[in-house]
Design an enzyme around this catalytic site. Structure first.
Site, PDB file in Angstrom:
ATOM      1  N   ARG A 262       0.077  -8.545  -3.547  1.00 46.89           N
ATOM      2  CA  ARG A 262       0.023  -7.448  -2.582  1.00 46.89           C
ATOM      3  C   ARG A 262       0.856  -7.831  -1.357  1.00 46.89           C
ATOM      4  O   ARG A 262       0.810  -8.987  -0.900  1.00 46.89           O
ATOM      5  CB  ARG A 262      -1.440  -7.189  -2.187  1.00 46.89           C
ATOM      6  CG  ARG A 262      -1.578  -6.276  -1.018  1.00 46.89           C
ATOM      7  CD  ARG A 262      -2.962  -5.751  -0.792  1.00 46.89           C
ATOM      8  NE  ARG A 262      -3.211  -5.506   0.623  1.00 46.89           N
ATOM      9  CZ  ARG A 262      -2.633  -4.558   1.340  1.00 46.89           C
ATOM     10  NH1 ARG A 262      -1.761  -3.735   0.799  1.00 46.89           N
ATOM     11  NH2 ARG A 262      -2.909  -4.408   2.630  1.00 46.89           N
TER      12      ARG A 262
ATOM     13  N   ARG B 281       6.176  -0.233   9.924  1.00 46.17           N
ATOM     14  CA  ARG B 281       5.258  -0.652   8.846  1.00 46.17           C
ATOM     15  C   ARG B 281       5.877  -0.381   7.480  1.00 46.17           C
ATOM     16  O   ARG B 281       5.621  -1.071   6.508  1.00 46.17           O
ATOM     17  CB  ARG B 281       3.896   0.049   8.987  1.00 46.17           C
ATOM     18  CG  ARG B 281       3.128  -0.446  10.196  1.00 46.17           C
ATOM     19  CD  ARG B 281       1.849   0.335  10.484  1.00 46.17           C
ATOM     20  NE  ARG B 281       1.485   0.184  11.887  1.00 46.17           N
ATOM     21  CZ  ARG B 281       0.251   0.081  12.345  1.00 46.17           C
ATOM     22  NH1 ARG B 281      -0.764   0.127  11.536  1.00 46.17           N
ATOM     23  NH2 ARG B 281       0.026  -0.066  13.639  1.00 46.17           N
TER      24      ARG B 281
ATOM     25  N   ASP C  18      -0.724  -4.773  13.937  1.00 48.78           N
ATOM     26  CA  ASP C  18      -1.399  -4.403  15.185  1.00 48.78           C
ATOM     27  C   ASP C  18      -2.463  -5.450  15.487  1.00 48.78           C
ATOM     28  O   ASP C  18      -2.764  -6.281  14.622  1.00 48.78           O
ATOM     29  CB  ASP C  18      -2.047  -3.012  15.062  1.00 48.78           C
ATOM     30  CG  ASP C  18      -2.977  -2.911  13.868  1.00 48.78           C
ATOM     31  OD1 ASP C  18      -2.460  -2.761  12.742  1.00 48.78           O
ATOM     32  OD2 ASP C  18      -4.190  -3.025  14.050  1.00 48.78           O
TER      33      ASP C  18
ATOM     34  N   ARG D 295       1.506  11.313  -8.784  1.00 45.05           N
ATOM     35  CA  ARG D 295       0.875  11.377  -7.457  1.00 45.05           C
ATOM     36  C   ARG D 295       1.764  10.797  -6.352  1.00 45.05           C
ATOM     37  O   ARG D 295       1.252  10.308  -5.333  1.00 45.05           O
ATOM     38  CB  ARG D 295      -0.475  10.651  -7.448  1.00 45.05           C
ATOM     39  CG  ARG D 295      -1.513  11.311  -8.333  1.00 45.05           C
ATOM     40  CD  ARG D 295      -2.812  10.536  -8.343  1.00 45.05           C
ATOM     41  NE  ARG D 295      -3.734  11.145  -9.277  1.00 45.05           N
ATOM     42  CZ  ARG D 295      -4.927  11.640  -8.938  1.00 45.05           C
ATOM     43  NH1 ARG D 295      -5.343  11.571  -7.700  1.00 45.05           N
ATOM     44  NH2 ARG D 295      -5.696  12.179  -9.843  1.00 45.05           N
TER      45      ARG D 295
ATOM     46  N   ARG E 164       7.252   1.986   1.134  1.00 39.60           N
ATOM     47  CA  ARG E 164       7.650   0.577   1.323  1.00 39.60           C
ATOM     48  C   ARG E 164       8.166   0.027  -0.016  1.00 39.60           C
ATOM     49  O   ARG E 164       9.112  -0.756  -0.048  1.00 39.60           O
ATOM     50  CB  ARG E 164       6.479  -0.270   1.850  1.00 39.60           C
ATOM     51  CG  ARG E 164       6.933  -1.631   2.396  1.00 39.60           C
ATOM     52  CD  ARG E 164       5.746  -2.499   2.896  1.00 39.60           C
ATOM     53  NE  ARG E 164       4.967  -1.811   3.890  1.00 39.60           N
ATOM     54  CZ  ARG E 164       3.620  -1.858   3.960  1.00 39.60           C
ATOM     55  NH1 ARG E 164       2.939  -2.592   3.108  1.00 39.60           N
ATOM     56  NH2 ARG E 164       2.972  -1.168   4.869  1.00 39.60           N
TER      57      ARG E 164
ATOM     58  N   GLY F  42       0.827  -1.203   0.000  1.00 35.77           N
ATOM     59  CA  GLY F  42       0.000   0.000   0.000  1.00 35.77           C
ATOM     60  C   GLY F  42       0.862   1.254   0.000  1.00 35.77           C
ATOM     61  O   GLY F  42       0.597   2.216  -0.718  1.00 35.77           O
TER      62      GLY F  42
ATOM     63  N   SER G 222       0.068  -4.559   5.345  1.00 33.42           N
ATOM     64  CA  SER G 222      -0.011  -4.718   6.795  1.00 33.42           C
ATOM     65  C   SER G 222      -1.466  -5.013   7.158  1.00 33.42           C
ATOM     66  O   SER G 222      -2.382  -4.707   6.387  1.00 33.42           O
ATOM     67  CB  SER G 222       0.496  -3.461   7.506  1.00 33.42           C
ATOM     68  OG  SER G 222      -0.280  -2.338   7.145  1.00 33.42           O
TER      69      SER G 222
HETATM   70  O1  LIG Z   1       0.331  -1.357   4.823  1.00 28.03           O
HETATM   71  P1  LIG Z   1      -0.634  -1.337   3.662  1.00 28.03           P
HETATM   72  O2  LIG Z   1      -0.169  -2.179   2.542  1.00 28.03           O
HETATM   73  O3  LIG Z   1      -0.974   0.065   3.229  1.00 28.03           O
HETATM   74  O4  LIG Z   1      -1.999  -2.020   4.205  1.00 28.03           O
HETATM   75  C1  LIG Z   1      -2.794  -1.607   5.298  1.00 28.03           C
HETATM   76  O5  LIG Z   1      -2.380  -0.379   5.878  1.00 28.03           O
HETATM   77  C2  LIG Z   1      -3.264   0.697   5.504  1.00 28.03           C
HETATM   78  C3  LIG Z   1      -3.939   1.237   6.731  1.00 28.03           C
HETATM   79  O6  LIG Z   1      -3.007   1.664   7.665  1.00 28.03           O
HETATM   80  C4  LIG Z   1      -4.266   0.091   4.520  1.00 28.03           C
HETATM   81  O7  LIG Z   1      -3.801   0.312   3.222  1.00 28.03           O
HETATM   82  C5  LIG Z   1      -4.233  -1.378   4.920  1.00 28.03           C
HETATM   83  O8  LIG Z   1      -4.664  -2.277   3.950  1.00 28.03           O
HETATM   84  O1  LIG Z   2      -6.460  -2.068   7.510  1.00 28.23           O
HETATM   85  C1  LIG Z   2      -5.794  -2.240   8.521  1.00 28.23           C
HETATM   86  C2  LIG Z   2      -4.400  -2.443   8.480  1.00 28.23           C
HETATM   87  C3  LIG Z   2      -3.717  -2.618   9.650  1.00 28.23           C
HETATM   88  N1  LIG Z   2      -4.402  -2.601  10.812  1.00 28.23           N
HETATM   89  C4  LIG Z   2      -5.732  -2.414  10.859  1.00 28.23           C
HETATM   90  O2  LIG Z   2      -6.318  -2.406  11.940  1.00 28.23           O
HETATM   91  N2  LIG Z   2      -6.398  -2.238   9.710  1.00 28.23           N
END
Ligand SMILES: O=P(O)(O)O[C@H]1O[C@H](CO)[C@@H](O)[C@H]1O
Ligand SMILES: O=c1cc[nH]c(=O)[nH]1
Length: 236
Positions: free
Chosen positions: A89, A220, A207, A45, A26, A22, A92
């Site tokens: 993908r 992250r 988390d 962007r 990263r 995401g 997190s």
């Molecule tokens: O760490 P990424 O890949 O962004 O994934 C998770 O983290 C983001 C939210 O903090 C959302 O995009 C969720 O899917």
């Molecule tokens: O979408 C997400 C990603 C990480 N942690 C969350 O609680 N939600």
């Protein structure tokens, strides 16, 4: 050809397999840490994308942004206009069970979602979409070779990060058997279905909705290396 969200003219600069976190930073970390002969293939962007080689194989890594509308745009353009065959993908996720600890790696077998993405797109009325089985099998074999445990299961792809009712996850865990939550895979799997391509999702637990433990923003971005290494070493 260039698309509205990816500036690249030359399709040959994008690999057949794209790793998609995401967070665009990263993606930058992965390119700088693991890839050789790197070229930046997108900056529109600030959604950074890079192509390079890993152990001699061409690979692209590019951010998707957060949420289904965002990954919906980037993954569709990659599948449809840049001849990409497979997107993995690497995200997190928040744990829905105390059986998952911080830094554990999850492989999505299915993504369950309340999102209307697949229905609105016109690809499926289902609420649960599967990852591509042959890609998941390769990912599992790679993880085994690397000695990294992977929890395979249904995940929840949510449109909402901050919910008013913080306990709602319990019902989703029980009724849908979803072991953790993220925000993109359901749309990625819908796009793979729509274009006849392949998609998978590896997640690192950042988390826990159960214990309320959490990793930092910096972790992250840079520290989820087990999932990165599984994805990089998976030969599609
Ligand atoms: O760490 P990424 O890949 O962004 O994934 C998770 O983290 C983001 C939210 O903090 C959302 O995009 C969720 O899917
Ligand atoms: O979408 C997400 C990603 C990480 N942690 C969350 O609680 N939600």
């Amino acid at each position: 050809m260039a698309t509205p969200h990816i500036e690249l003219q030359d399709n040959n600069l994008i690999a057949k397999t794209v790793l998609m976190p995401g967070d665009p930073l990263r993606a930058k970390f992965i390119a700088e840490t693991y890839l050789k002969d790197v070229v930046q293939i997108n900056g529109v962007r600030n959604m950074f994308g890079y192509t390079g080689t890993y152990k001699g194989r061409k690979i692209t890594v590019m951010g998707s942004g957060m949420g289904m509308p965002s990954i919906g745009i980037y993954s569709y353009e990659l599948f449809k206009f840049y001849d990409v065959d497979t997107i993995i993908r690497i995200g997190s996720a928040g744990a829905y069970t105390d059986k998952l600890n911080l830094y554990d790696v999850v492989l999505a077998k299915n993504a369950w979602s309340e999102s209307s993405y697949a229905k609105t797109m016109g690809v499926s009325n289902k609420k649960k979409l599967a990852a591509t089985k042959k890609v998941n099998n390769k990912i599992k074999k790679t993880a085994q070779k690397l000695g990294i445990p992977v929890h395979e299961g249904t995940i929840h792809s949510s449109d909402v990060f901050y919910r008013i009712n913080g306990d709602e996850y319990k019902e989703i865990y029980e009724k849908q058997d979803a072991i953790c939550v993220e925000m993109e895979s359901f749309a990625l799997f819908a796009n793979a279905l729509a274009t006849g391509k392949n998609a998978a999702c590896l997640l690192t637990i950042s988390d826990s909705l159960v214990t309320h433990e959490a990793t930092s923003a910096e972790e992250r971005q840079n520290a989820f290396t087990k999932m990165m290494e599984i994805a990089l070493n998976t030969k599609i």
